[in-house]
Design a protein around this motif. Structure first.
Motif, short mmCIF file in Angstrom:
data_model
loop_
_atom_site.label_atom_id
_atom_site.label_comp_id
_atom_site.label_asym_id
_atom_site.label_seq_id
_atom_site.Cartn_x
_atom_site.Cartn_y
_atom_site.Cartn_z
N PRO A 98 0.81 -1.22 0.00
CA PRO A 98 0.00 0.00 0.00
C PRO A 98 0.85 1.27 0.00
N LEU A 99 0.50 2.19 -0.89
CA LEU A 99 1.24 3.45 -0.99
C LEU A 99 0.64 4.53 -0.11
N ASP A 100 -0.67 4.49 0.09
CA ASP A 100 -1.36 5.50 0.89
C ASP A 100 -1.36 5.10 2.36
N PRO A 101 -1.51 6.08 3.27
CA PRO A 101 -1.66 5.75 4.68
C PRO A 101 -2.87 4.83 4.89
N GLN A 102 -2.72 3.90 5.79
CA GLN A 102 -3.78 2.93 6.08
C GLN A 102 -4.18 3.02 7.55
N PRO A 103 -5.44 2.70 7.87
CA PRO A 103 -5.86 2.76 9.27
C PRO A 103 -5.07 1.78 10.13
N ARG A 104 -4.79 2.22 11.33
CA ARG A 104 -3.97 1.43 12.26
C ARG A 104 -4.58 0.04 12.49
N TRP A 105 -5.92 -0.05 12.57
CA TRP A 105 -6.55 -1.35 12.82
C TRP A 105 -6.27 -2.32 11.69
N ALA A 106 -6.21 -1.82 10.45
CA ALA A 106 -5.96 -2.70 9.30
C ALA A 106 -4.50 -3.17 9.29
N VAL A 107 -3.59 -2.25 9.61
CA VAL A 107 -2.17 -2.61 9.67
C VAL A 107 -1.95 -3.61 10.81
N ARG A 108 -2.69 -3.41 11.90
CA ARG A 108 -2.60 -4.36 13.02
C ARG A 108 -2.96 -5.76 12.54
N MET A 109 -4.06 -5.89 11.80
CA MET A 109 -4.46 -7.20 11.29
C MET A 109 -3.41 -7.77 10.34
N ALA A 110 -2.85 -6.91 9.51
CA ALA A 110 -1.80 -7.36 8.58
C ALA A 110 -0.58 -7.87 9.35
N PHE A 111 -0.20 -7.18 10.42
CA PHE A 111 0.96 -7.61 11.22
C PHE A 111 0.67 -8.95 11.90
N LEU A 112 -0.55 -9.14 12.41
CA LEU A 112 -0.90 -10.43 13.01
C LEU A 112 -0.84 -11.54 11.96
N ALA A 113 -1.30 -11.23 10.74
CA ALA A 113 -1.24 -12.20 9.64
C ALA A 113 0.21 -12.53 9.30
N VAL A 114 1.07 -11.51 9.31
CA VAL A 114 2.50 -11.72 9.06
C VAL A 114 3.06 -12.70 10.08
N GLN A 115 2.67 -12.54 11.34
CA GLN A 115 3.17 -13.46 12.37
C GLN A 115 2.66 -14.88 12.15
N CYS A 116 1.43 -15.01 11.69
CA CYS A 116 0.91 -16.36 11.36
C CYS A 116 1.76 -16.98 10.25
N VAL A 160 -9.25 -25.11 19.34
CA VAL A 160 -8.00 -25.83 19.55
C VAL A 160 -7.90 -26.14 21.04
N ASN A 161 -7.35 -27.32 21.38
CA ASN A 161 -7.30 -27.73 22.78
C ASN A 161 -6.36 -26.87 23.61
N GLU A 162 -5.18 -26.63 23.08
CA GLU A 162 -4.19 -25.89 23.84
C GLU A 162 -3.41 -24.98 22.90
N LEU A 163 -3.13 -23.78 23.36
CA LEU A 163 -2.45 -22.81 22.52
C LEU A 163 -1.18 -22.32 23.22
N ALA A 164 -0.05 -22.43 22.54
CA ALA A 164 1.21 -21.95 23.10
C ALA A 164 1.29 -20.43 22.96
N PRO A 165 1.99 -19.75 23.86
CA PRO A 165 2.12 -18.30 23.75
C PRO A 165 2.67 -17.84 22.39
N ALA A 166 3.53 -18.64 21.78
CA ALA A 166 4.12 -18.27 20.48
C ALA A 166 3.09 -18.27 19.35
N HIS A 167 1.89 -18.80 19.62
CA HIS A 167 0.86 -18.91 18.58
C HIS A 167 -0.38 -18.06 18.88
N VAL A 168 -0.28 -17.15 19.80
CA VAL A 168 -1.44 -16.34 20.20
C VAL A 168 -2.02 -15.55 19.03
#
Length: 197
Positions: A98-116, A160-168
């Motif tokens: 994205p070239l234009d500024p994006q809402p923080r909530w959308a970038v937040r979701m993108a960053f969480l997706a990056v971690q996945c 999921v039965n159990e979730l490790a902190p690394a997968h939050v």
């Protein structure tokens, strides 16, 4: 986890990141002063400096991914800097479209997706972040993947039965998406993995 719990968790994340960034910045400033005052250099100071830089980059990333989100826009330069610094020296590279500024909530979701995607690409690869007409596509490219179907099932609302902190991130992303009235879809192919919202 209801909306109020998500907001509370985000405020806690923001508070922790805010409180940690100051002492890390102070350590970095101290290292610069040491280098300027007596010209000290060496592998020890280089290691400390590199570690402080990595910690600062990760905290900046976490502040967006796990902190309080809003409609406040984030500029391209800031997002690219955070992604570049947090992946510097790693096996993964991220390309932010994205070239234009994006809402923080959308970038937040993108960053969480990056971690996945980071979790599924332990051997390295390339992550492309694109937004077209308000639809975000975060795609990881790699010939080698390690996909845990139970974690990816969380993105589709499965339990999921159990979730490790690394997968939050796998549990948080669907909750954040629901709050933003977005639906997550995934595509898992042999050479690429995509998260769309």
């Amino acid at each position: 986890m209801g909306q109020s719990n998500i907001n509370l968790a985000a405020l806690i994340g923001s508070r922790i990141c805010h409180d940690l960034i100051s002492p890390i910045g102070a350590i970095n400033n101290g290292l610069e002063l040491l280098g300027m005052s007596n010209g000290q250099t060496g592998p020890e100071l280089d290691l400390i400096s590199e570690s402080v830089g990595n910690a600062s980059a990760r905290i900046r990333f976490f502040r967006i991914a796990y902190g309080a989100a809003s409609a406040q826009p984030l500029g391209r330069a800031e997002v690219v800097s955070i992604l570049s610094d947090s992946m510097d020296g790693g096996r993964l590279k991220a390309v932010y479209g994205p070239l234009d500024p994006q809402p923080r909530w959308a970038v937040r979701m993108a960053f969480l997706a990056v971690q996945c995607l980071e979790t599924a690409l332990p051997y390295g690869g390339r992550i492309e972040i694109a937004c077209t007409d308000g639809t975000w596509d975060i795609t990881g490219h790699s010939a080698k993947q390690s996909v845990d179907s139970s974690l990816w099932g969380l993105l589709k609302g499965e339990g999921v039965n159990e979730l490790a902190p690394a997968h939050v991130q796998f549990a948080l992303l669907p909750e954040v998406a629901a709050d933003a009235q977005r639906k997550i879809s995934t595509q898992l192919l042999p050479d690429r993995l995509t998260i769309r919202f």
